[in-house]
Design a protein around this motif. Structure first.
Motif, PDB file in Angstrom:
ATOM      1  N   HIS A  49      38.457 -22.348 -54.151  1.00  0.00           N
ATOM      2  CA  HIS A  49      37.204 -21.073 -53.672  1.00  0.00           C
ATOM      3  C   HIS A  49      36.115 -21.339 -53.367  1.00  0.00           C
ATOM      4  N   ASP A  50      35.787 -21.251 -52.080  1.00  0.00           N
ATOM      5  CA  ASP A  50      34.954 -21.199 -51.021  1.00  0.00           C
ATOM      6  C   ASP A  50      34.108 -22.666 -51.876  1.00  0.00           C
ATOM      7  N   LEU A  75      39.294 -19.185 -48.490  1.00  0.00           N
ATOM      8  CA  LEU A  75      37.149 -17.960 -48.870  1.00  0.00           C
ATOM      9  C   LEU A  75      38.030 -17.068 -49.292  1.00  0.00           C
ATOM     10  N   CYS A  77      37.181 -13.172 -48.723  1.00  0.00           N
ATOM     11  CA  CYS A  77      36.809 -11.922 -48.146  1.00  0.00           C
ATOM     12  C   CYS A  77      37.079 -10.665 -48.205  1.00  0.00           C
ATOM     13  N   HIS A  89      42.103 -13.256 -49.140  1.00  0.00           N
ATOM     14  CA  HIS A  89      41.431 -14.613 -48.608  1.00  0.00           C
ATOM     15  C   HIS A  89      42.118 -15.422 -47.697  1.00  0.00           C
ATOM     16  N   LEU A 106      29.325 -22.242 -47.884  1.00  0.00           N
ATOM     17  CA  LEU A 106      29.742 -22.378 -49.145  1.00  0.00           C
ATOM     18  C   LEU A 106      27.803 -22.314 -49.953  1.00  0.00           C
ATOM     19  N   ALA A 189      34.955 -15.404 -41.264  1.00  0.00           N
ATOM     20  CA  ALA A 189      35.486 -16.500 -42.161  1.00  0.00           C
ATOM     21  C   ALA A 189      36.693 -17.401 -40.510  1.00  0.00           C
TER      22      ALA A 189
END
Ligand code: ZN
Ligand code: ZN
Length: 295
Positions: A49-50, A75, A77, A89, A106, A189
């Motif tokens: 995640h991120d 990511l 979103c 996502h 990030l 994104a």
């Protein structure tokens, strides 16, 4: 291009959605690669995640194995600008690991997540559920302080029976322990990933309980749809495969493994070849080396 025949390609299995200790998974990138090797997976994408923090370790680990690594990220979103807009996502693949804009964004998201973690703990303490603030240090190091982590800690502390209860009672949008977070929009994104020479794939469409959503989001430039995922049991897959075909999106699949289930959902070599071909059509990808497995 066609080093493999159709049967070879169908036998290949790529798990394109895997979490590690770089975000909220329990296994390190090295352990995940070892498991992938034991399962005889053709390849996997680490999609924390991120964060891209697990990718260098995974890259080192695959050198000792026959597993191919795809650089990935998931990511988080938001569907709209409002604070409690639903979360969506987007999975990114094949981007340039060194891309400055992607790395800067990030870092910004991680910093926000860290502060959000502190705020969530403060709110939960006020509600009579103190958690040890030291957990934030571990999480800050891993760059990922999500509701999933907090939910796990609430279970461990005995405040709730399971993660489901933690979300339903405290952490879901509108519940007392919910603290809004900074989100990317899906359009942002996609732009970020394309700018970094990568592809953008809508993750686990069944989780949004809105079958119109992929069609709404595809025009932002999505490249693929995650048709195989544990939340989409086999009987639902034809629906998503058809949706991908109608929208002109590539098909992907992955286990979304955080603890167990690595390799339970995958995509095959034919699907990977389609994904790679899309990647090669990105202007930013042209000067870069094509993936090693040659599908
Ligand atoms: Zn997700
Ligand atoms: Zn995931």
């Amino acid at each position: 291009m066609l080093r493999y025949n159709k049967e070879d390609l169908r036998q290949m299995r790529f798990d394109m959605h895997v979490h590690t200790t770089a975000s909220d998974g329990v296994f390190s990138p090295t352990e995940i690669v070892r498991q992938a090797q034991a399962l005889r997976l053709t390849g996997l994408a680490i999609t924390d995640h991120d964060t891209l923090d697990g990718l260098a370790e995974a890259q080192a680990a695959v050198k000792e194995s026959s597993v191919s690594l795809v650089y990935g990220v998931e990511l988080n979103c938001s569907l709209g600008p409002e604070e409690d807009a639903p979360e969506v996502h987007v999975l990114g693949y094949f981007f340039d690991l060194e891309n400055a804009a992607l790395n800067a964004k990030l870092r910004q998201l991680q910093e926000h997540r860290r502060l959000r973690g502190q705020k969530m703990l403060a709110v939960l303490a006020e509600l009579g559920m103190p958690l040890d603030a030291a957990i934030l240090n571990d999480y800050a190091e891993s760059g990922s302080v999500g509701r999933g982590m907090i939910a796990r800690k609430l279970v461990e502390a005995g405040y709730v029976q399971d993660k489901k209860e933690a979300f339903a009672k405290w952490l879901d949008v509108g519940k007392p322990g919910y603290v809004p977070r900074l989100h990317l929009t899906v359009a942002e994104a996609v732009q970020l990933l394309h700018g970094a020479g990568g592809l953008a794939v809508l993750a686990h469409p069944a989780q949004y309980h809105n079958d119109a959503l992929p069609a709404q989001l595809a025009p932002f430039g999505l490249d693929g749809l995650e048709c195989r995922h544990p939340d989409q049991p086999p009987e639902l897959q034809p629906r998503y495969l058809q949706m991908a075909a109608q929208l002109g999106l590539a098909v992907t699949g992955g286990s979304d493994c955080h603890t167990e289930g690595l390799g339970a959902y995958t995509m095959n070599g034919e699907e990977m070849r389609e994904l790679v071909q899309r990647w090669l059509r990105l202007p930013q990808a042209r000067e870069r080396k094509r993936p090693l497995w040659g599908v």
